[in-house]
Design a protein around this motif. Structure first.
Motif, PDB file in Angstrom:
ATOM      1  N   ARG A  58      -2.296  11.211  24.523  1.00 51.48           N
ATOM      2  CA  ARG A  58      -1.267  12.243  24.703  1.00 51.48           C
ATOM      3  C   ARG A  58      -1.664  13.127  25.879  1.00 51.48           C
ATOM      4  O   ARG A  58      -2.765  12.990  26.403  1.00 51.48           O
ATOM      5  N   GLU A  59      -0.778  14.014  26.281  1.00 52.79           N
ATOM      6  CA  GLU A  59      -1.037  14.855  27.448  1.00 52.79           C
ATOM      7  C   GLU A  59      -2.314  15.691  27.291  1.00 52.79           C
ATOM      8  O   GLU A  59      -3.098  15.820  28.231  1.00 52.79           O
ATOM      9  N   ALA A  60      -2.547  16.235  26.095  1.00 49.78           N
ATOM     10  CA  ALA A  60      -3.738  17.061  25.870  1.00 49.78           C
ATOM     11  C   ALA A  60      -5.023  16.225  25.892  1.00 49.78           C
ATOM     12  O   ALA A  60      -6.096  16.740  26.198  1.00 49.78           O
ATOM     13  N   GLU A  61      -4.935  14.951  25.575  1.00 46.14           N
ATOM     14  CA  GLU A  61      -6.079  14.025  25.572  1.00 46.14           C
ATOM     15  C   GLU A  61      -5.655  12.724  26.247  1.00 46.14           C
ATOM     16  O   GLU A  61      -5.344  11.742  25.586  1.00 46.14           O
ATOM     17  N   PRO A  62      -5.632  12.678  27.603  1.00 54.45           N
ATOM     18  CA  PRO A  62      -5.138  11.490  28.305  1.00 54.45           C
ATOM     19  C   PRO A  62      -5.919  10.212  28.006  1.00 54.45           C
ATOM     20  O   PRO A  62      -5.387   9.126  28.154  1.00 54.45           O
ATOM     21  N   MET A  63      -7.160  10.329  27.579  1.00 53.55           N
ATOM     22  CA  MET A  63      -7.954   9.154  27.221  1.00 53.55           C
ATOM     23  C   MET A  63      -7.929   8.907  25.712  1.00 53.55           C
ATOM     24  O   MET A  63      -8.613   8.021  25.223  1.00 53.55           O
ATOM     25  N   GLY A  64      -7.150   9.681  24.985  1.00 56.53           N
ATOM     26  CA  GLY A  64      -7.090   9.543  23.533  1.00 56.53           C
ATOM     27  C   GLY A  64      -8.288  10.200  22.868  1.00 56.53           C
ATOM     28  O   GLY A  64      -9.209  10.676  23.528  1.00 56.53           O
ATOM     29  N   ASP A  65      -8.279  10.239  21.564  1.00 55.51           N
ATOM     30  CA  ASP A  65      -9.374  10.846  20.813  1.00 55.51           C
ATOM     31  C   ASP A  65     -10.641  10.011  20.987  1.00 55.51           C
ATOM     32  O   ASP A  65     -10.691   8.850  20.607  1.00 55.51           O
ATOM     33  N   GLY A  66     -11.664  10.592  21.583  1.00 51.40           N
ATOM     34  CA  GLY A  66     -12.930   9.902  21.790  1.00 51.40           C
ATOM     35  C   GLY A  66     -12.925   8.891  22.916  1.00 51.40           C
ATOM     36  O   GLY A  66     -13.923   8.193  23.134  1.00 51.40           O
ATOM     37  N   GLY A  67     -11.841   8.794  23.665  1.00 50.81           N
ATOM     38  CA  GLY A  67     -11.727   7.786  24.722  1.00 50.81           C
ATOM     39  C   GLY A  67     -12.686   7.960  25.880  1.00 50.81           C
ATOM     40  O   GLY A  67     -13.011   6.997  26.574  1.00 50.81           O
ATOM     41  N   GLU A  68     -13.160   9.169  26.095  1.00 51.72           N
ATOM     42  CA  GLU A  68     -14.100   9.404  27.201  1.00 51.72           C
ATOM     43  C   GLU A  68     -15.409   8.650  27.004  1.00 51.72           C
ATOM     44  O   GLU A  68     -16.125   8.380  27.957  1.00 51.72           O
ATOM     45  N   ARG A  69     -15.736   8.277  25.760  1.00 53.44           N
ATOM     46  CA  ARG A  69     -16.976   7.522  25.514  1.00 53.44           C
ATOM     47  C   ARG A  69     -16.982   6.202  26.267  1.00 53.44           C
ATOM     48  O   ARG A  69     -18.032   5.710  26.679  1.00 53.44           O
ATOM     49  N   LEU A  70     -15.796   5.605  26.460  1.00 51.19           N
ATOM     50  CA  LEU A  70     -15.714   4.333  27.189  1.00 51.19           C
ATOM     51  C   LEU A  70     -16.109   4.479  28.655  1.00 51.19           C
ATOM     52  O   LEU A  70     -16.487   3.518  29.304  1.00 51.19           O
ATOM     53  N   HIS A  71     -15.979   5.690  29.161  1.00 51.27           N
ATOM     54  CA  HIS A  71     -16.193   5.922  30.586  1.00 51.27           C
ATOM     55  C   HIS A  71     -17.412   6.799  30.865  1.00 51.27           C
ATOM     56  O   HIS A  71     -17.630   7.191  32.004  1.00 51.27           O
ATOM     57  N   ALA A  72     -18.200   7.099  29.840  1.00 52.06           N
ATOM     58  CA  ALA A  72     -19.373   7.966  30.005  1.00 52.06           C
ATOM     59  C   ALA A  72     -20.361   7.394  31.021  1.00 52.06           C
ATOM     60  O   ALA A  72     -21.049   8.138  31.713  1.00 52.06           O
ATOM     61  N   TRP A  73     -20.425   6.077  31.144  1.00 45.79           N
ATOM     62  CA  TRP A  73     -21.355   5.451  32.085  1.00 45.79           C
ATOM     63  C   TRP A  73     -21.091   5.906  33.520  1.00 45.79           C
ATOM     64  O   TRP A  73     -22.010   6.002  34.323  1.00 45.79           O
ATOM     65  N   MET A  74     -19.832   6.243  33.837  1.00 38.39           N
ATOM     66  CA  MET A  74     -19.500   6.670  35.195  1.00 38.39           C
ATOM     67  C   MET A  74     -20.057   8.056  35.501  1.00 38.39           C
ATOM     68  O   MET A  74     -20.173   8.429  36.656  1.00 38.39           O
ATOM     69  N   ALA A  75     -20.396   8.822  34.470  1.00 31.28           N
ATOM     70  CA  ALA A  75     -20.940  10.166  34.648  1.00 31.28           C
ATOM     71  C   ALA A  75     -22.467  10.153  34.634  1.00 31.28           C
ATOM     72  O   ALA A  75     -23.092  11.192  34.498  1.00 31.28           O
ATOM     73  N   ALA A  76     -23.071   8.972  34.759  1.00 36.52           N
ATOM     74  CA  ALA A  76     -24.530   8.805  34.818  1.00 36.52           C
ATOM     75  C   ALA A  76     -25.210   9.242  33.533  1.00 36.52           C
ATOM     76  O   ALA A  76     -26.321   9.733  33.551  1.00 36.52           O
ATOM     77  N   LYS A  77     -24.545   9.053  32.385  1.00 36.67           N
ATOM     78  CA  LYS A  77     -25.160   9.371  31.103  1.00 36.67           C
ATOM     79  C   LYS A  77     -25.782   8.100  30.545  1.00 36.67           C
ATOM     80  O   LYS A  77     -25.279   7.014  30.746  1.00 36.67           O
ATOM     81  N   GLY A  78     -26.887   8.237  29.842  1.00 33.73           N
ATOM     82  CA  GLY A  78     -27.528   7.078  29.250  1.00 33.73           C
ATOM     83  C   GLY A  78     -28.801   6.706  29.970  1.00 33.73           C
ATOM     84  O   GLY A  78     -29.139   7.273  31.015  1.00 33.73           O
ATOM     85  N   PRO A  79     -29.510   5.717  29.456  1.00 35.84           N
ATOM     86  CA  PRO A  79     -30.830   5.363  30.003  1.00 35.84           C
ATOM     87  C   PRO A  79     -30.793   4.825  31.431  1.00 35.84           C
ATOM     88  O   PRO A  79     -31.743   4.996  32.182  1.00 35.84           O
ATOM     89  N   ASP A  80     -29.727   4.156  31.812  1.00 34.63           N
ATOM     90  CA  ASP A  80     -29.613   3.618  33.178  1.00 34.63           C
ATOM     91  C   ASP A  80     -28.589   4.399  33.987  1.00 34.63           C
ATOM     92  O   ASP A  80     -27.947   3.863  34.890  1.00 34.63           O
ATOM     93  N   GLY A  81     -28.463   5.674  33.689  1.00 32.21           N
ATOM     94  CA  GLY A  81     -27.428   6.511  34.290  1.00 32.21           C
ATOM     95  C   GLY A  81     -27.392   6.512  35.798  1.00 32.21           C
ATOM     96  O   GLY A  81     -26.335   6.404  36.394  1.00 32.21           O
ATOM     97  N   GLU A  82     -28.540   6.633  36.440  1.00 30.43           N
ATOM     98  CA  GLU A  82     -28.535   6.692  37.902  1.00 30.43           C
ATOM     99  C   GLU A  82     -28.152   5.354  38.514  1.00 30.43           C
ATOM    100  O   GLU A  82     -27.483   5.299  39.541  1.00 30.43           O
ATOM    101  N   ILE A  83     -28.523   4.258  37.879  1.00 29.84           N
ATOM    102  CA  ILE A  83     -28.110   2.931  38.357  1.00 29.84           C
ATOM    103  C   ILE A  83     -26.592   2.811  38.255  1.00 29.84           C
ATOM    104  O   ILE A  83     -25.934   2.377  39.203  1.00 29.84           O
ATOM    105  N   ASP A  84     -26.038   3.208  37.106  1.00 32.34           N
ATOM    106  CA  ASP A  84     -24.582   3.166  36.924  1.00 32.34           C
ATOM    107  C   ASP A  84     -23.873   4.035  37.951  1.00 32.34           C
ATOM    108  O   ASP A  84     -22.870   3.629  38.543  1.00 32.34           O
ATOM    109  N   ALA A  85     -24.381   5.241  38.179  1.00 30.76           N
ATOM    110  CA  ALA A  85     -23.758   6.155  39.136  1.00 30.76           C
ATOM    111  C   ALA A  85     -23.805   5.585  40.550  1.00 30.76           C
ATOM    112  O   ALA A  85     -22.836   5.712  41.309  1.00 30.76           O
ATOM    113  N   ALA A  86     -24.907   4.942  40.917  1.00 29.41           N
ATOM    114  CA  ALA A  86     -25.024   4.356  42.258  1.00 29.41           C
ATOM    115  C   ALA A  86     -24.022   3.223  42.451  1.00 29.41           C
ATOM    116  O   ALA A  86     -23.379   3.117  43.503  1.00 29.41           O
TER     117      ALA A  86
END
Length: 88
Positions: A22-50
């Motif tokens: 919905r407009e208030a949650e464009p990725m849906g409830d909890g949908g940002e978890r699917l894209h957290a790798w793009m924010a360099a979160k996690g053990p290989d975060g800097e590799i993902d960000a690069a």
């Protein structure tokens, strides 16, 4: 000749957003978890960000689904790649 690349984060069961998109949650409830790798979160975060920076640097134009465009307008300002032409 140009090159077309499909770039999408998807869960193992085939979802690209959480429930209740919905407009208030464009990725849906909890949908940002699917894209957290793009924010360099996690053990290989800097590799993902690069990798993400390298892919983003090569983007010349984007094609975005109309619903994604409409829902993302507020958070992205119209496109997830500011300054890059977008079609929907």
């Amino acid at each position: 000749m140009g090159k077309v690349v499909l770039d999408v984060s998807m869960s193992l069961d085939g979802f690209t957003a959480g429930p209740n998109v919905r407009e208030a949650e464009p990725m849906g409830d909890g949908g940002e978890r699917l894209h957290a790798w793009m924010a360099a979160k996690g053990p290989d975060g800097e590799i993902d960000a690069a990798v993400r920076r390298e892919v983003d640097a090569a983007v010349g134009a984007t094609i975005i689904g109309r619903r994604t465009f409409d829902l993302g307008l507020g958070s992205w300002g119209g496109t997830p790649w500011p300054g890059v032409p977008a079609s929907w």
